[in-house]
Design a protein around this motif. Structure first.
Motif, PDB file in Angstrom:
ATOM      1  N   TYR A 184     -50.273  -1.482 -53.236  1.00 17.74           N
ATOM      2  CA  TYR A 184     -49.613  -1.625 -52.039  1.00 17.74           C
ATOM      3  C   TYR A 184     -48.042  -2.020 -52.206  1.00 17.74           C
ATOM      4  CZ  TYR A 184     -54.361  -2.986 -50.938  1.00 17.74           C
ATOM      5  OH  TYR A 184     -55.896  -2.864 -50.811  1.00 17.74           O
ATOM      6  N   GLU A 203     -41.456  -5.974 -49.782  1.00 23.42           N
ATOM      7  CA  GLU A 203     -40.850  -6.268 -48.735  1.00 23.42           C
ATOM      8  C   GLU A 203     -40.774  -7.948 -48.499  1.00 23.42           C
ATOM      9  OE1 GLU A 203     -41.646  -3.919 -45.280  1.00 23.42           O
ATOM     10  OE2 GLU A 203     -42.039  -2.288 -46.546  1.00 23.42           O
ATOM     11  N   GLU A 260     -45.657  -1.917 -50.696  1.00 24.57           N
ATOM     12  CA  GLU A 260     -44.966  -2.603 -49.158  1.00 24.57           C
ATOM     13  C   GLU A 260     -44.871  -4.070 -49.413  1.00 24.57           C
ATOM     14  OE1 GLU A 260     -49.109  -1.486 -47.398  1.00 24.57           O
ATOM     15  OE2 GLU A 260     -47.690  -1.024 -49.138  1.00 24.57           O
ATOM     16  N   ASN A 297     -40.717 -11.182 -44.241  1.00 21.97           N
ATOM     17  CA  ASN A 297     -40.192  -9.921 -44.714  1.00 21.97           C
ATOM     18  C   ASN A 297     -38.751  -9.753 -44.367  1.00 21.97           C
ATOM     19  OD1 ASN A 297     -40.212  -9.759 -41.978  1.00 21.97           O
ATOM     20  ND2 ASN A 297     -41.637  -7.745 -41.927  1.00 21.97           N
ATOM     21  N   LYS A 331     -49.361  -4.666 -41.509  1.00 23.77           N
ATOM     22  CA  LYS A 331     -48.726  -3.385 -41.864  1.00 23.77           C
ATOM     23  C   LYS A 331     -49.692  -2.219 -41.410  1.00 23.77           C
ATOM     24  CE  LYS A 331     -44.471  -3.649 -43.887  1.00 23.77           C
ATOM     25  NZ  LYS A 331     -43.394  -2.386 -43.514  1.00 23.77           N
TER      26      LYS A 331
END
Length: 526
Positions: free
Chosen positions: A451, A456, A453, A485, A518
């Motif tokens: 993952y 962020e 992401e 984030n 997400k």
């Protein structure tokens, strides 16, 4: 609508509060925001007291102010010298402002015991100082220090001091409850008398030592005061000054006076929180009008009522001051709380859904164990979604170890985690500044390849609350983690007698929540 002018002294009187310190840049930022809000006078400081205040008066000239008059603060001349020889008055002139506020003694006790002067000399000091500043073309506000105490002790002399300021040409005479001990009915009665005795417009300056500063200011306005002095969020020495954040909506929205432009009143909440942020003060949740809890509802019966008519448990619509209604979920919650919260979070939860009862039972069980979801709405949403079968298992924790060792007076911490991601077992180790940071780093290291992401997001706040102080070092703790984030923030909670486990629960929920959001965004984008 009759006008009441707002005089803000956050930058001077507010900084006398314990724990409040503003740099020149801080003061300039707040001054600009106050002007945008529509404040009429901004007291920048005392130019004769320190270089920082004089620097502010030089730099504030560069701000594109549209409404506010920058005001410099000082005192009447010293005894035994003429006004034109007084260094303090000269500094006021050098500040370059068009408005000055000077304080003078109005209580005979203060004159004889604090100034060690005579009553006659004090009257001359007031008259000479006001006249001198007026002769230089300034707008002069005379702050009648200790006026209400002085009036109660010797009304004849207290009124005589005001008369001297008026004879000197003062544009405003402001009655000060300097010790903050006067009550609203006394304020009203005394202001009514002063209003009859003077032709000069009067104002009021109250301190909050008896928790009456806001009520006292309102009482003074009702009896004829047309300038109110105070600070944003009630900052100030001892117990603080009159809180303009409460005074303005009470006067304008409840009593019909005009304090700021009509379109500006809805910016009150953002102004209050902005000043808290610049001053590095945690905003009190229960601050009237603008606090997070000002329009928060917890009891099930209350929530059921406000869903039908908000005015059943709200004195006004929160949107009028830029705030918002919040419904809390806790062991006191009923189905109304749950449905309102689900709607707020865009979750599909029908009143007839049998899962509602199961969610409420689990919620109350968890709160009994020490969890609290009022400040951890991300964990609450996960709890509800789990019961609805909407949460995907992104990963599970198989085991973890925390190693702490000392070496050459340094304390080193390492975390080792074993996770299962899909059908794969992943190991990762990382060091950190303490066990929680190390655990967080190891967790990210293990997950980033699956993952990416999560790069962020980051942990932005971490709080620990001991739930059972009697348990000493074995007590159960609640950990609240705030994550961000860079755009959104969310809070998660964990509870355990082991602080590492409680931290793991919070971090686990934080990452799960982020990945869930997400994932939903990706689905919706298709």
């Amino acid at each position: 609508m009759e006008k009441v002018l707002i005089y803000d002294t956050t930058l001077r009187d507010g900084t006398q509060g314990e724990g409040i310190s503003l740099s020149v840049e801080d003061k300039l930022k707040i001054a600009l925001r106050l002007d945008q809000f529509g404040v009429h006078y901004i007291e920048g400081g005392w130019p004769g007291s320190n270089p920082k205040d004089m620097e502010f008066f030089q730099k504030v000239k560069e701000l594109p102010l549209k409404t506010a008059k920058i005001t410099a603060f000082g005192s009447t001349r010293r005894q035994g010298i003429s006004a034109d020889q007084d260094e303090n008055l000269q500094k006021l002139l050098e500040s370059g402002v068009s408005v000055v506020a000077i304080f003078g003694k109005t209580w005979d006790f203060q004159v004889t015991h604090a100034l060690n002067s005579t009553l006659e000399e004090n009257l001359s000091m007031i008259y000479d100082s006001v006249k001198f500043l007026k002769s230089h073309g300034l707008e002069v506000i005379f702050d009648a220090e200790h006026f209400f105490d002085g009036y109660k002790a010797n009304s004849t002399y207290a009124l005589e001091t005001l008369k001297k300021a008026e004879e000197g040409g003062a544009d405003w005479i402001v009655l000060c409850d300097t010790n903050g001990g006067t009550l609203p009915h006394e304020i009203g009665e005394i202001v009514a008398v002063v209003k009859q005795k003077l032709t000069t417009p009067i104002g009021v300056h109250c301190h909050n030592d008896s928790e009456c500063a806001v009520a006292n200011s309102i009482a003074a306005v009702r009896e004829g005061a047309r300038q109110v002095q105070g600070t944003m969020n009630g900052y100030g020495e001892r117990c603080g000054n009159a809180n303009l954040i409460s005074i303005i909506p009470n006067l304008q929205l409840k009593l019909g006076y005009s304090c700021v432009r009509e379109e500006q009143i809805s910016l009150l909440t953002s102004l209050s929180r902005y000043v808290h942020e610049i001053a590095n003060v945690a905003p009190p949740n229960n601050q009237p009008f603008t606090g997070m809890s000002a329009f928060a509802h917890k009891g099930g019966m209350h929530v059921s009522a406000i869903l039908k008519s908000p005015e059943t448990y709200e004195h006004m619509a929160p949107e009028r001051v830029g705030n918002q209604r919040r419904v809390l979920v806790s062991e006191l919650s009923g189905q109304s709380n749950l449905l309102y919260k689900a709607q707020e979070l865009n979750m599909d939860l029908d009143k007839s859904n049998p899962v509602n009862k199961r969610i409420l039972q689990k919620l109350k069980k968890m709160e009994h164990e020490g969890y609290q979801y009022e400040g951890a709405e991300a964990s609450f949403e996960l709890l509800v979604r789990e019961e609805l079968g909407e949460v995907k298992e992104f990963f599970t924790l198989e085991s973890f170890k925390i190693l702490v060792e000392t070496e050459d007076s340094a304390v080193n911490t390492m975390a080792i985690v074993k996770l299962r991601v899909f059908d794969e077992v992943v190991h990762a180790a990382a060091e950190g500044n303490g066990p929680v940071n190390a655990f967080d780093n190891a967790l990210r290291k293990a997950l980033e390849s699956f993952y990416p992401e999560i790069r962020e997001m980051h942990l932005s706040d971490y709080k620990v609350r001991v739930l059972d102080e009697g348990g000493a070092t074995a007590a159960k703790v609640r950990v609240l983690v705030e994550s961000s984030n860079g755009k959104e923030q969310w809070n998660t909670v964990g509870v355990s007698t082991n602080i590492i486990e409680a931290s793991w629960q919070s971090l686990f929920d934080s990452i799960r929540y982020f990945l869930l959001m997400k994932n939903e965004l990706k689905v919706n984008a298709r």
